[in-house]
Design a protein around this motif. Structure first.
Motif, PDB file in Angstrom:
ATOM      1  N   VAL A   1       0.843  -1.203   0.000  1.00 41.63           N
ATOM      2  CA  VAL A   1       0.000   0.000   0.000  1.00 41.63           C
ATOM      3  C   VAL A   1       0.876   1.250   0.000  1.00 41.63           C
ATOM      4  CG1 VAL A   1      -1.658   1.332   1.351  1.00 41.63           C
ATOM      5  CG2 VAL A   1      -1.977  -1.125   1.075  1.00 41.63           C
ATOM      6  N   GLY A   2       1.944   1.231   0.792  1.00 39.59           N
ATOM      7  CA  GLY A   2       2.849   2.370   0.800  1.00 39.59           C
ATOM      8  C   GLY A   2       3.539   2.584  -0.531  1.00 39.59           C
ATOM      9  N   VAL A   3       3.958   1.497  -1.163  1.00 41.51           N
ATOM     10  CA  VAL A   3       4.581   1.612  -2.490  1.00 41.51           C
ATOM     11  C   VAL A   3       3.589   2.201  -3.490  1.00 41.51           C
ATOM     12  CG1 VAL A   3       5.489   0.276  -4.422  1.00 41.51           C
ATOM     13  CG2 VAL A   3       6.249  -0.228  -2.092  1.00 41.51           C
ATOM     14  N   ALA A   4       2.310   1.767  -3.409  1.00 39.82           N
ATOM     15  CA  ALA A   4       1.295   2.309  -4.319  1.00 39.82           C
ATOM     16  C   ALA A   4       1.079   3.798  -4.082  1.00 39.82           C
ATOM     17  CB  ALA A   4      -0.016   1.548  -4.132  1.00 39.82           C
ATOM     18  N   ALA A   5       1.064   4.211  -2.810  1.00 34.94           N
ATOM     19  CA  ALA A   5       0.886   5.631  -2.511  1.00 34.94           C
ATOM     20  C   ALA A   5       2.075   6.443  -3.018  1.00 34.94           C
ATOM     21  CB  ALA A   5       0.707   5.833  -1.007  1.00 34.94           C
ATOM     22  N   GLY A   6       3.289   5.908  -2.824  1.00 33.35           N
ATOM     23  CA  GLY A   6       4.460   6.606  -3.352  1.00 33.35           C
ATOM     24  C   GLY A   6       4.468   6.653  -4.861  1.00 33.35           C
ATOM     25  N   GLY A   7       3.980   5.585  -5.479  1.00 30.90           N
ATOM     26  CA  GLY A   7       3.896   5.572  -6.932  1.00 30.90           C
ATOM     27  C   GLY A   7       2.937   6.611  -7.474  1.00 30.90           C
ATOM     28  N   LEU A   8       1.852   6.895  -6.748  1.00 28.48           N
ATOM     29  CA  LEU A   8       0.907   7.924  -7.196  1.00 28.48           C
ATOM     30  C   LEU A   8       1.557   9.302  -7.219  1.00 28.48           C
ATOM     31  CD1 LEU A   8      -2.440   6.907  -5.434  1.00 28.48           C
ATOM     32  CD2 LEU A   8      -1.884   6.783  -7.870  1.00 28.48           C
ATOM     33  N   SER A   9       2.359   9.582  -6.194  1.00 26.93           N
ATOM     34  CA  SER A   9       3.034  10.885  -6.181  1.00 26.93           C
ATOM     35  C   SER A   9       3.998  11.013  -7.352  1.00 26.93           C
ATOM     36  CB  SER A   9       3.776  11.075  -4.854  1.00 26.93           C
ATOM     37  OG  SER A   9       4.834  10.135  -4.729  1.00 26.93           O
ATOM     38  N   GLU A  10       4.650   9.913  -7.724  1.00 31.36           N
ATOM     39  CA  GLU A  10       5.539   9.938  -8.879  1.00 31.36           C
ATOM     40  C   GLU A  10       4.750  10.067 -10.177  1.00 31.36           C
ATOM     41  OE1 GLU A  10       9.013   9.669  -9.245  1.00 31.36           O
ATOM     42  OE2 GLU A  10       9.010  10.214  -7.123  1.00 31.36           O
ATOM     43  N   MET A  11       3.599   9.393 -10.220  1.00 31.56           N
ATOM     44  CA  MET A  11       2.791   9.424 -11.438  1.00 31.56           C
ATOM     45  C   MET A  11       2.268  10.834 -11.724  1.00 31.56           C
ATOM     46  SD  MET A  11      -0.701   7.303 -12.232  1.00 31.56           S
ATOM     47  CE  MET A  11       0.108   5.782 -11.716  1.00 31.56           C
ATOM     48  N   PHE A  12       1.790  11.505 -10.664  1.00 30.28           N
ATOM     49  CA  PHE A  12       1.247  12.851 -10.851  1.00 30.28           C
ATOM     50  C   PHE A  12       2.320  13.923 -10.743  1.00 30.28           C
ATOM     51  CE2 PHE A  12      -2.510  10.483  -9.353  1.00 30.28           C
ATOM     52  CZ  PHE A  12      -3.368  10.748 -10.415  1.00 30.28           C
ATOM     53  N   GLU A  13       3.564  13.495 -10.454  1.00 26.01           N
ATOM     54  CA  GLU A  13       4.683  14.432 -10.336  1.00 26.01           C
ATOM     55  C   GLU A  13       4.346  15.569  -9.378  1.00 26.01           C
ATOM     56  OE1 GLU A  13       5.697  15.712 -14.223  1.00 26.01           O
ATOM     57  OE2 GLU A  13       6.507  13.771 -14.849  1.00 26.01           O
ATOM     58  N   SER A  14       3.770  15.189  -8.245  1.00 27.45           N
ATOM     59  CA  SER A  14       3.358  16.170  -7.249  1.00 27.45           C
ATOM     60  C   SER A  14       4.445  16.300  -6.189  1.00 27.45           C
ATOM     61  CB  SER A  14       2.024  15.760  -6.609  1.00 27.45           C
ATOM     62  OG  SER A  14       1.702  16.624  -5.544  1.00 27.45           O
ATOM     63  N   GLN A  15       5.108  17.443  -6.149  1.00 30.59           N
ATOM     64  CA  GLN A  15       6.140  17.673  -5.160  1.00 30.59           C
ATOM     65  C   GLN A  15       5.551  17.778  -3.760  1.00 30.59           C
ATOM     66  OE1 GLN A  15       9.311  17.542  -5.728  1.00 30.59           O
ATOM     67  NE2 GLN A  15       9.956  18.013  -3.630  1.00 30.59           N
ATOM     68  N   THR A  16       4.366  18.371  -3.658  1.00 31.35           N
ATOM     69  CA  THR A  16       3.714  18.499  -2.354  1.00 31.35           C
ATOM     70  C   THR A  16       3.368  17.141  -1.781  1.00 31.35           C
ATOM     71  OG1 THR A  16       2.781  20.640  -3.006  1.00 31.35           O
ATOM     72  CG2 THR A  16       1.765  19.517  -1.132  1.00 31.35           C
ATOM     73  N   MET A  17       2.818  16.265  -2.598  1.00 25.49           N
ATOM     74  CA  MET A  17       2.465  14.937  -2.136  1.00 25.49           C
ATOM     75  C   MET A  17       3.708  14.151  -1.752  1.00 25.49           C
ATOM     76  SD  MET A  17       0.205  11.987  -4.087  1.00 25.49           S
ATOM     77  CE  MET A  17      -1.267  13.021  -4.075  1.00 25.49           C
ATOM     78  N   ALA A  18       4.770  14.299  -2.528  1.00 31.92           N
ATOM     79  CA  ALA A  18       6.011  13.589  -2.219  1.00 31.92           C
ATOM     80  C   ALA A  18       6.597  14.063  -0.891  1.00 31.92           C
ATOM     81  CB  ALA A  18       7.025  13.784  -3.346  1.00 31.92           C
ATOM     82  N   GLU A  19       6.522  15.370  -0.630  1.00 35.05           N
ATOM     83  CA  GLU A  19       7.025  15.888   0.642  1.00 35.05           C
ATOM     84  C   GLU A  19       6.182  15.399   1.811  1.00 35.05           C
ATOM     85  OE1 GLU A  19       7.104  20.079   0.221  1.00 35.05           O
ATOM     86  OE2 GLU A  19       8.851  20.115  -1.116  1.00 35.05           O
ATOM     87  N   ASP A  20       4.880  15.346   1.632  1.00 34.86           N
ATOM     88  CA  ASP A  20       4.002  14.878   2.709  1.00 34.86           C
ATOM     89  C   ASP A  20       4.217  13.394   3.002  1.00 34.86           C
ATOM     90  OD1 ASP A  20       2.908  17.366   3.010  1.00 34.86           O
ATOM     91  OD2 ASP A  20       1.197  16.990   1.686  1.00 34.86           O
ATOM     92  N   GLU A  21       4.567  12.619   1.981  1.00 33.57           N
ATOM     93  CA  GLU A  21       4.741  11.177   2.158  1.00 33.57           C
ATOM     94  C   GLU A  21       6.152  10.799   2.599  1.00 33.57           C
ATOM     95  OE1 GLU A  21       3.701   9.510  -1.572  1.00 33.57           O
ATOM     96  OE2 GLU A  21       1.531   9.602  -1.234  1.00 33.57           O
ATOM     97  N   SER A  22       7.067  11.756   2.631  1.00 36.57           N
ATOM     98  CA  SER A  22       8.445  11.428   2.976  1.00 36.57           C
ATOM     99  C   SER A  22       8.541  10.969   4.421  1.00 36.57           C
ATOM    100  CB  SER A  22       9.345  12.645   2.756  1.00 36.57           C
ATOM    101  OG  SER A  22       8.940  13.713   3.595  1.00 36.57           O
ATOM    102  N   PHE A  23       9.432  10.028   4.666  1.00 42.87           N
ATOM    103  CA  PHE A  23       9.606   9.451   5.997  1.00 42.87           C
ATOM    104  C   PHE A  23      10.269  10.481   6.907  1.00 42.87           C
ATOM    105  CE2 PHE A  23      11.476   6.985   9.359  1.00 42.87           C
ATOM    106  CZ  PHE A  23      10.633   5.906   9.541  1.00 42.87           C
ATOM    107  N   ASP A  24       9.574  10.866   7.970  1.00 46.01           N
ATOM    108  CA  ASP A  24      10.076  11.832   8.938  1.00 46.01           C
ATOM    109  C   ASP A  24      10.453  11.068  10.203  1.00 46.01           C
ATOM    110  OD1 ASP A  24      10.582  13.850  10.724  1.00 46.01           O
ATOM    111  OD2 ASP A  24       8.868  15.078  10.149  1.00 46.01           O
TER     112      ASP A  24
END
Length: 695
Positions: free
Chosen positions: A78-101
C-alpha cells in the motif's frame, strides 16, 4: 493620565479586505496556496485510507488462514502504491508529505507501540522469563552490533562491499540489530504459541528497540572531528549508555508509580461515571515521562516502556473494570494504527528517498546491493547468539533449581525428597530447547525502528564524508553516494526482505519446531504439575513465605509484602475499588495460582483457576481438588477440569464458586494471605479479582 490614543493603541479602521487571518497583500498568492492545501488534504486522506486498507486486508487474510502474506507485507505494498501515485502525478507536495520523517516516527508512531506493549503485556509471563529476555535484549543486541559492525567493516576493507569507516560500521551494526517482529507476534497470536516463547520474543523485541536506540546514540557521540577512540573513552561510552538506560528506566518507573498513587488516592473506581477521567489520566503519565526523559537528554522510548510496565503492575488494578477494559483496548487500537502506518511509511520510502537511485561507485550500481547482502548475512551470524544465550539461561535455571532442591533435602522433612524431585521436574519443563532457540533466531526481523535511526542519521548528515578515514572529503553526488545514504538504502532493503520472507514463513517454522500451545486439557495438566513442583519448593506447610534465597523470590516477597500494599487498592491489586479483571485482561492461557495456595496453606496440591478465552478457542482450565467445588466438602468441581457452556466457553459462575470456596476455606490462613500473595473476589459475576502472582 495618558489615553489609548497617546500610547498608540487607538484602533484604526481595517482595510476592506483585512478580515481576521487575511492579509490583502497576499491575495495574489491565494490560489496557489489553496491548490497546495488541497493536495495536502488529499495526501492525508490517502494515508488514512491506506491504513484502513492495510488492516482490512490483513484481517481478511487471517480469516482465510493465509499467513504467507502477512499484514506488514500488505502495508508495504500500500505504501509503495501511494508513493507511486506521487511519482505518477509528479506532485512535489504529495512527495514531501509522504516522505519518511524520523522525528514524526519517534514521537508519534513508536511511543504508542512501545507503551501499549508494556501496558498490555502478560506481566507474570514476562517476569517468569526475565532472565532469557534480558540476556537477549542487552547481551544479544551488543553482541549482534559488534558482529555486524566488524563484518561490514572487514567486507569494505576487502572490497567486497561499500567501504564504511569503523565508526560508521558499528553505528550500522547497532541500528540494524534492532528487531521489529510485529509481523511474527501478530501471527503468534493467531496460531497460538507457547507462553514462554511468546514472552521471550515479545520482551526481547520491546527492550531491544530501546537498547539499539541508546546504543546508536552513544556511538554517534564519537562522530566528531576531535573524538579520541580509546579504551578509556569506550568505558566512558559504556557508562553513558548505562546511565541513559537506567535514568530513563527510573523516570518511567517513577511515572507509573505516581499514577498508581494518584488512582489509589482519588478512588475513582468507587465513583460512577468516572471512566473517561480515568482513561484521560492514563494518557497523561506515559507521555509526560517520554518528554521528561527527552528533555533530560535520556531515552523517551525506554521511559515510556517502563512506565507502561509499572502502570500495568500497580496502576491498572486501581482502575474500575470498565476503565481497565477501555484503556487496554484503546492503547491496543492506537498501537495497531501506528504499526499499520509504519509499514505504509516504509513502502513510501522507496519513492521519497533515493533508495534505488543516485550516484554509484560501480557502473551497475551493485555496491549498495552487495552492502545489503553482506549486512544481511552478518545479521544472520550475529543473531546466532540465541543458541548461546538461551542454553546459558537454562544452565542458570537448573543451577538454581538444584540449589533449591538441596535446601529442601537438607530441611529433613518427611516429604523433602519428593518435593525436591517435583521441583526439579518443574524446572526441567521450563527450559528452552534448541528448537525454541531457532524460533527466536528466526523471529529477528528488521523494520521501522532500524530505518528510523538510519533516516535520522541521513537527515543529520552524520556520515556525509567520503574517502579514507584519515582523509575525509565531501562526496560527489554525481559519481558516488555518501555512507549515510548507503546505510539508509541497505537498511530498507534488509527490512523489506526479512518482513516478506521471514514473516511469511514464521508459521511453517513454528509448526516444524513444535512451539504451538498444547490443547487446553493437556496444558492444564502440565501446568498443574509444574505449579505443584514450584509450590512444594517455595511454600512451607501452613505458611506463605518463600523458602528460597534467589533474587527473584526475594523480589516477589518484597513486592507482595511491602510495595503492593502501598500502591494498590486493598494491597493486592484488587478489592472493592474495581479489582475485578475484565475478559480483555485475562491471561492468554491458564496461569498458576501458586501464590494463593501457598499463602492459604494448601501445600499439597495446586490449582488452575483462571477463566480465559484461550488461543485455542476458550477453555476454563481448572485442575482442582475434590473439596474445592461450590457444592460443599468433598463435592467435585463444577463441570470438571475444563468445563464448557453451551456457547463453547466456560460458565464463569463455576470459576466464581470455586474461587469463593478456596478463599473461604480457611479464614485464618486467608488473613495471613496479605503477606504472601492473594486473590480477592468481587461481589458480582463480572470477573475475578486476580493478582497474577507466579511464585
Amino acid at each position: 493620565m495618558p489615553n489609548a490614543d497617546s500610547l498608540g493603541w487607538a484602533p484604526t479602521a481595517p482595510p476592506p479586505c483585512a478580515f481576521a487571518g487575511h492579509d490583502p497583500e497576499q491575495e495574489i498568492d491565494l490560489k496557489p496556496e489553496s491548490s497546495e492545501e488541497a493536495t495536502h488534504r488529499w495526501t492525508v486522506t490517502l494515508g488514512i485510507l491506506g491504513i484502513a486498507a492495510t488492516m482490512v486486508s490483513g484481517e481478511l487474510l487471517k480469516r482465510r488462514g493465509i499467513f504467507r502474506i502477512p499484514e506488514a507485507v500488505i502495508g508495504l505494498l500500500v505504501g509503495v502504491a501511494a508513493g507511486g501515485l506521487s511519482e505518477m502525478f509528479e506532485s512535489q507536495t504529495m512527495a514531501e508529505d509522504e516522505s519518511f520523517d524520523d522525528e514524526f516516527f519517534m514521537v508519534w508512531l513508536l511511543p504508542p507501540i512501545i507503551f501499549a506493549a508494556g501496558y498490555n503485556m502478560n506481566v507474570p509471563a514476562f517476569f517468569d522469563n526475565l532472565g532469557p529476555t534480558m540476556l537477549l535484549a542487552f547481551g544479544g543486541t551488543v553482541l549482534s552490533a559488534a558482529v555486524v559492525g566488524a563484518c561490514v567493516y572487514l567486507a569494505g576493507q576487502l572490497g567486497l562491499a561499500y567501504r564504511l569507516s569503523l565508526l560508521a560500521s558499528f553505528f550500522f551494526g547497532s541500528l540494524i540489530s534492532a528487531t521489529d517482529p510485529v509481523t511474527v507476534l501478530a501471527i503468534f497470536k493467531v496460531i497460538g504459541v507457547r507462553d514462554d516463547i511468546f514472552a521471550v520474543i515479545f520482551g526481547e523485541s520491546v527492550l531491544n528497540d530501546a537498547v539499539a536506540i541508546v546504543l546508536a546514540r552513544t556511538i554517534l557521540s564519537f562522530n566528531t572531528p576531535d573524538a579520541d577512540i580509546s579504551l578509556l573513552t569506550c568505558l566512558q561510552a559504556a557508562t553513558v549508555f548505562c546511565s541513559i538506560f537506567l535514568g530513563s528506566m527510573l523516570i518511567g518507573s517513577l511515572g507509573g508509580t505516581l499514577s498508581a498513587l494518584l488512582f489509589k488516592g482519588l478512588g475513582l473506581a468507587r465513583v460512577d461515571d468516572k471512566v473517561p477521567l480515568e482513561a484521560a489520566l492514563c494518557f497523561a503519565f506515559p507521555w509526560s515521562c517520554y518528554y521528561a526523559a527527552e528533555a533530560l537528554e535520556l531515552s523517551g522510548i525506554v521511559a515510556i516502556l517502563f512506565c507502561g510496565i509499572a502502570m500495568a503492575t500497580y496502576a491498572r488494578p486501581n482502575l474500575s473494570p470498565h476503565a481497565r477494559t477501555l484503556t487496554t483496548e484503546l492503547f491496543e487500537t492506537l498501537a495497531a494504527i501506528a504499526e499499520a502506518f509504519v509499514f505504509n511509511y516504509l513502502g513510501m520510502a522507496f519513492f521519497t528517498f533515493p533508495i534505488l537511485s543516485g550516484g554509484q561507485q560501480s557502473p551497475a550500481g551493485g555496491t549498495v546491493w552487495r552492502l545489503a547482502l553482506v549486512t544481511m548475512l552478518a545479521c544472520f551470524v550475529g543473531r546466532l547468539h540465541a543458541f548461546l544465550l538461551l542454553p546459558l539461561t537454562n544452565a542458570l535455571r537448573m543451577r538454581s533449581a538444584r540449589r533449591t532442591a538441596r535446601e529442601l533435602v537438607a530441611a529433613a522433612e518427611s516429604d523433602a525428597q519428593h518435593r525436591a524431585t517435583s521441583y526439579l521436574e518443574a524446572a526441567q519443563r521450563s527450559l528452552l530447547s534448541t528448537a525454541h532457540a531457532f524460533v527466536v533466531w528466526f523471529s529477528g526481523l528488521r523494520g521501522g525502528v532500524a530505518f528510523a535511526i538510519a533516516a535520522a542519521a541521513y537527515g543529520d548528515h552524520a556520515f556525509s564524508q567520503c574517502g579514507d578515514e584519515g582523509e575525509p572529503r565531501p562526496c560527489d553526488p554525481a559519481v558516488e553516494i555518501s555512507p549515510d545514504l548507503a546505510i539508509l538504502q541497505a537498511t530498507l532493503l534488509i527490512a523489506v526482505f526479512t518482513i516478506v520472507f521471514f514473516g511469511g514463513a514464521i508459521k511453517d517454522v513454528s509448526l516444524a519446531c513444535d512451539v504451538l500451545a498444547k490443547p487446553a486439557a493437556e496444558a492444564a495438566e502440565e501446568a498443574s504439575s509444574t505449579c505443584s513442583g514450584r509450590l512444594a519448593a517455595t511454600a512451607a506447610p501452613g505458611k506463605g513465605l518463600p523458602r528460597t534465597r534467589s533474587m527473584r523470590a526475594r523480589w516477589l516477597h518484597i513486592n507482595e509484602r511491602y510495595i503492593m500494599p502501598q500502591l494498590t487498592v486493598d494491597g493486592a491489586g484488587g478489592g472493592r475499588a474495581g479489582g475485578r479483571l475484565g475478559d480483555a485482561e485475562l491471561p492468554s492461557r491458564c496461569t498458576s495460582n501458586c501464590g494463593l495456595l501457598a499463602a492459604q496453606g494448601h501445600a499439597g496440591w495446586a490449582t488452575e483457576m483462571v477463566p480465559t478465552k484461550a488461543r485455542e478457542g476458550g477453555a476454563l482450565c481448572s485442575t482442582l481438588p475434590a473439596d474445592a467445588g461450590a457444592g460443599g466438602e468433598g463435592s467435585p468441581a463444577p463441570g470438571g477440569a475444563c468445563a464448557r457452556g453451551s456457547d463453547g466457553h466456560p460458565p464463569k459462575e463455576h470459576a466464581l464458586a470455586i474461587a469463593s470456596r478456596l478463599l473461604e476455606s480457611d479464614d485464618d490462613s486467608g488473613r495471613d494471605a496479605s503477606r504472601g500473595g492473594r486473590r480477592s473476589l468481587g461481589g458480582s459475576d463480572e470477573g475475578l479479582s486476580v493478582e497474577h502472582q507466579r511464585v
